[in-house]
Design an enzyme around this catalytic site. Structure first.
Site, mmCIF file in Angstrom:
data_model
loop_
_atom_site.group_PDB
_atom_site.id
_atom_site.type_symbol
_atom_site.label_atom_id
_atom_site.label_comp_id
_atom_site.label_asym_id
_atom_site.label_seq_id
_atom_site.Cartn_x
_atom_site.Cartn_y
_atom_site.Cartn_z
ATOM 1 N N ASP A 160 23.570 -52.428 21.679
ATOM 2 C CA ASP A 160 22.971 -53.757 21.540
ATOM 3 C C ASP A 160 23.070 -54.252 20.109
ATOM 4 O OD1 ASP A 160 21.198 -51.769 20.701
ATOM 5 O OD2 ASP A 160 19.448 -53.017 21.098
ATOM 6 N N ARG A 193 19.057 -51.471 14.434
ATOM 7 C CA ARG A 193 17.697 -51.128 14.824
ATOM 8 C C ARG A 193 17.629 -50.105 15.952
ATOM 9 N NH1 ARG A 193 16.040 -56.176 16.758
ATOM 10 N NH2 ARG A 193 16.734 -55.460 18.801
ATOM 11 N N GLU A 194 18.451 -50.276 16.995
ATOM 12 C CA GLU A 194 18.356 -49.421 18.175
ATOM 13 C C GLU A 194 19.627 -48.636 18.449
ATOM 14 O OE1 GLU A 194 16.889 -51.608 21.610
ATOM 15 O OE2 GLU A 194 15.837 -52.976 20.272
ATOM 16 N N ASP A 237 23.616 -55.978 28.366
ATOM 17 C CA ASP A 237 24.509 -56.458 27.308
ATOM 18 C C ASP A 237 25.970 -56.299 27.725
ATOM 19 O OD1 ASP A 237 22.789 -56.543 24.372
ATOM 20 O OD2 ASP A 237 21.887 -55.518 26.072
ATOM 21 N N TRP A 249 20.093 -55.856 34.622
ATOM 22 C CA TRP A 249 20.319 -54.623 33.875
ATOM 23 C C TRP A 249 20.895 -53.564 34.824
ATOM 24 C CZ3 TRP A 249 17.565 -58.467 32.006
ATOM 25 C CH2 TRP A 249 17.426 -58.625 30.638
ATOM 26 N N GLU A 252 21.008 -62.047 17.541
ATOM 27 C CA GLU A 252 20.158 -61.785 18.699
ATOM 28 C C GLU A 252 19.324 -63.013 19.041
ATOM 29 O OE1 GLU A 252 16.792 -58.513 20.133
ATOM 30 O OE2 GLU A 252 17.370 -58.643 18.014
ATOM 31 N N HIS A 279 24.466 -58.917 17.472
ATOM 32 C CA HIS A 279 24.009 -58.688 18.837
ATOM 33 C C HIS A 279 24.942 -59.494 19.738
ATOM 34 C CE1 HIS A 279 20.197 -56.720 20.082
ATOM 35 N NE2 HIS A 279 20.393 -57.340 21.227
#
Length: 890
Positions: A468, A472-473, A480, A540, A770, A787
């Site tokens: 993503d 951060r992650e 995505d 998702w 994002e 993002h």
């Protein structure tokens, strides 16, 4: 008659370099000779024999015609073809070599070895990397040598002090409890007569380092370990096989800490020092049956960038600007003691700290506050990470932190005693080494810059898995990828990259069919973690169906459909049960007994919904979840059921194709009964719902035009701005163009006030944000600035602006070229390297006339649509001149 050219780009599976593969019967593909129109036969030759001439037009993913390959087997393959031009010469040779394909290939030869660690292990993010060492003795000339390796953690391997290969972040990120990738290295040239050391640098990586938004650690184990096997074939025909075992040694390395999120801390003074101690045994149980070989190209250092500026912001601080947001790291050059040239790090003991970020604050310094995770259930605030530190030894000439990775454009350099020269700093771009396949350009420079930003955003998020964000992650969020994969498959060859990721998705799928929100799935974010209830959301989980289908469309790969059919069926089984057994409280309040159609409404369970709609601020997740989003989830239920019917038809599963077609029809009927009023109006009356309904085919033919017109009304009511969120934005412009509103699509594309894509470009974006206002009007950053999901709209530029479109014939064996100009553009062009060869479409408008140029590769046909006329053409180059189209419709 024999043609001059031979077939080109012979490849195995989707790989140009088929080394260390895991397929016993790799499928073969090639490009027909230039100038030819159609193949009538092919002939394949390998070390084991020759097929003779096979009458067939197929040249993509042709079944392996030779005996199945064994472990560590190497063969050479060539192809010749007969076309309309005659018989071709043999192609260049393709070397195909397998890895170790059976667990028995490891057992008894190599065992897992682990470094000796202190009794008190450092906190996650601060753990050192370790060196492990063994020796091999060579007493006669070597013909061929292969090293096979993997690790719990990240590893690099060196023979005689020289690094083996150019792969990065090995063994890669997978669902480790079920799948662990191994790699193969050609080390023939690294073995010398006598004794050669084999040294491994081993760090935490994804295995036990911090992962995901929760920064969880020890997800798959609390210890790192290494497994390696060396196979040598000597020139006299004899072989020798050795592997890791009790004779190996370990010691702490000069890498004092290495973490993919926190960064790397290196003390060059400690390189080559410390006492060696015998290794510890690796994990209990061999686990050799978990070892797999990736179908994807490896992660590599793929590009280097020089800074556009280096600025001193204080006495001890400088800021480097690469001019481009990337994923990777920085290499410092010239780390000796000389300071006169601005290249030296300083005397031994000098400490230099590199902080990586995506933006600058008002003082021109790097800011990272927007990259800190801010989840309400976290036990304590988390840092942004991305900090590398190096301590000089006064001798070493360079520093490159290869056991971490960062998302950044700017680097704050603290502690460097001299003014840094741009030649002393190199931005190293790191991602999966995919082949570039698509390009676009037009007469509007801002649109070109946005397209480039979307490409860079994908590159920054294609580091072994589709992530993503690279900051951060770094999580493999499923929505995505299902949103971006059509655009990605135009830009790059993502077949193997996606196939690898899908196998991790299946490995993490729950026994009840739920597809987790990310793949691979860290245990802390799984079923029993604090966000365990967040899985199985529409859009998702539907990646399990949508991604294989898009890969089939782009590459003609039926095997990917067959391999994942059970996963798709399990997901749809879960959704079907959830729809039948659950009922949203609002419907229960409407009537005590469910209406007949409600059996096919999916309106319960956790649902992200549209997500990130402009102006929609979610402050209470529980309240957000309590609202009814059945219009979103049921729409995806319909789409996946319909795709499952199409997929079953491709696979020859006629009974299941009929069942899913009937299911899709019932779900569509339920959606229409629930969300279309008697007067034909759709509820909710908002942009996302109308876009999705039109894109997915949920709107009856009689009200499609009215629905599209209402969508335009909503856009105009928002001052010609989009109000779509995560799930519907990729379809917005295409839906408008398909329904006679290309002019509105271009107005949205070219809007330069937020929310809009060009606002990002005007405010300095080099990757897609994002949030629509990732940088606000005052220059303050928010959320991730890399993002790629909102960049999925570039598919409109490929398919509509330039006009290259897939049809029901997969892999572009037949395709449509139908440019839809607008927005004041006077020219546009695109090219795509399809499985059959290069497709090109370009147009320009001059003096009221539009000239379209098209290139069609051998073995394919194209339908060119211009001025309302369809013309079907075969391979070759063509030009069409027509009156300039109406700007409203294209």
């Amino acid at each position: 008659m024999t043609v001059t050219d031979a077939p080109a780009r012979l490849r195995a599976e989707h790989l140009d370099q088929a080394f260390g593969i895991g397929e016993r019967r790799p499928r073969l593909s090639w490009l027909l000779p230039s100038g030819s129109a159609v193949q009538v036969a092919y002939r394949l030759a390998a070390d084991s024999g020759d097929t003779g001439w096979v009458s067939s037009p197929d040249s993509v993913l042709v079944p392996w015609p030779f005996p199945p390959l064994g472990s560590a087997e190497r063969v050479t393959v060539r192809v010749a073809v007969r076309t309309d031009l005659g018989e071709s010469p043999w192609s260049e040779a393709l070397r195909v070599e397998t890895g170790l394909l059976d667990a028995a290939d490891w057992d008894g030869v190599a065992s897992w070895v682990a470094p000796v660690e202190d009794e008190v292990v450092s906190p996650a993010g601060q753990r050192p990397a370790y060196e492990l060492r063994g020796f091999v003795t060579v007493d006669r000339p070597v013909a061929r040598a292969r090293l096979y390796a993997t690790a719990h953690g990240l590893y690099e391997v060196f023979l005689g002090g020289v690094r083996a290969g150019d792969l990065e972040l090995t063994p890669g990120f997978t669902q480790y409890d079920q799948r662990l990738q191994a790699q193969a290295y050609d080390v023939t040239g690294l073995l010398s007569s006598g004794m050669t050391s084999i040294t491994v640098l081993l760090s935490d990586g994804w295995w036990r380092g911090q992962v995901g938004a929760l920064r969880s650690f020890d997800q798959w184990g609390s210890r790192t370990a290494f497994l390696g096997q060396l196979r040598i074939v000597f020139r006299d025909g004899t072989t020798a096989v050795t592997g890791t075992g009790p004779s190996w040694q370990s010691r702490p390395s000069h890498v004092l800490a290495a973490d993919l999120i926190e960064g790397q801390r290196t003390d060059l003074r400690r390189a080559g020092g410390g006492d060696w101690r015998p290794v510890q045994p690796g994990p209990d149980g061999h686990g050799f049956d978990r070892l797999v070989w990736s179908p994807a190209p490896p992660v590599r250092r793929v590009e280097e960038l020089r800074p556009v500026s280096v600025t001193r912001v204080s006495a001890d601080r400088q800021v480097v600007d690469l001019g481009q947001n990337i994923n990777g790291w920085v290499r410092l050059s010239g780390l000796g003691t000389g300071l006169g040239t601005g290249l030296g790090l300083g005397p031994a003991g000098t400490e230099v700290t590199l902080t990586h970020g995506e933006w600058l604050d008002e003082d021109g310094d790097v800011t990272v506050e927007h990259l800190r995770p801010a989840l309400p259930f976290l036990p304590h605030p988390l840092m942004a990470g991305q900090v590398d530190t190096v301590i000089a030894d006064g001798l070493t000439g360079g520093f490159e932190p290869r056991h971490t990775t960062h998302g950044f454009q700017y680097v704050r350099v603290d502690g460097h005693p001299a003014d840094l020269s741009p030649d002393a700093v190199t931005g190293v771009v790191v991602h999966t080494d995919m082949r570039r396949a698509g390009w676009f350009a037009c007469s509007d420079d801002r649109v070109n810059r946005f397209h480039a930003a979307a490409v860079w955003s994908f590159r920054g998020n294609a580091c072994d898995i589709p992530t993503d964000c690279p900051t951060r992650e770094r999580a493999g969020w499923t929505a995505d990828w299902q949103l971006f994969v059509p655009a990605a498959a135009f830009l790059y060859d993502v077949a193997g990259f996606s196939a690898k990721w899908l196998r991790d998705l299946v490995a993490g799928q729950w026994d009840n069919g739920v597809v987790s929100n990310m793949a691979p799935l860290p245990r802390s974010e799984g079923r029993h973690g604090p966000v365990g209830g967040w899985h199985g959301s529409a859009g998702w989980g539907d990646a399990a169906v949508i991604v294989p289908w898009e890969l089939y469309r782009a590459y003609g790969d039926t095997r990917i459909l067959d391999e994942h059919w059970a996963s798709m069926s399990a997901w749809l089984g879960y959704v079907e049960r959830a729809a039948a057994d659950g009922r949203h409280p609002d419907r229960a309040a409407r009537s005590a007994a469910p209406l007949a159609h409600e059996r096919y409404l999916w309106d319960t369970g956790f649902q992200f919904g549209e997500w990130k709609v402009p102006g929609e601020e979610i402050t209470d997740m529980a309240a957000y979840q309590a609202s009814d989003r059945g219009h979103v989830s049921t729409a995806y239920f319909f789409r996946s059921a319909l795709l499952a019917s199409k997929i079953a038809r491709v696979l020859g599963k006629s009974g299941e194709a009929d069942r899913y077609a009937e299911l899709a029809a019932r779900v569509r009927d339920a959606w229409q009964r629930e969300f279309i009023g008697a007067d034909g109006t759709i509820r909710p009356d908002d942009q996302p719902t109308l876009v999705r309904a039109l894109a997915f085919g949920l709107v009856p033919d009689g009200v499609r035009e009215r629905t599209a017109d209402r969508l335009v009304d909503l856009i105009r009511a928002a001052d010609t701005h989009l109000r779509t969120g995560f799930l519907s934005t990729p379809y917005l412009l295409s839906v408008l163009a398909d329904h006679g509103h290309a002019d509105v699509a271009y107005e949205l594309l070219l809007r330069d006030t937020p929310p809009s894509w060009l606002t990002m470009i005007d405010r300095g974006a080099t990757t897609v944000w994002e949030s629509w206002e990732g940088i606000d009007a005052h220059g303050r950053p928010y959320d991730s600035l890399n993002h790629y999901s909102k960049g999925a709209v570039i598919d409109f530029l490929h398919r509509y602006t330039a006009g290259i479109r897939l049809t029901d014939s997969p892999a572009y064996r037949s395709f449509v070229v139908e440019p839809v100009p607008g927005g004041g553009l006077t020219s546009a062009s695109a090219a795509h390297e399809s499985p059959y060869g290069r497709i090109e479409s370009s147009w320009d408008i001059t003096a009221g006339r539009m000239t379209i140029a098209v290139r069609v590769p051998p073995g394919t046909t194209a339908t060119v649509v211009a001025d309302g006329t369809e013309t079907t053409v075969g391979p070759g180059s063509y030009e069409f001149t027509v009156p300039q189209p109406d700007h409203r419709t294209g």
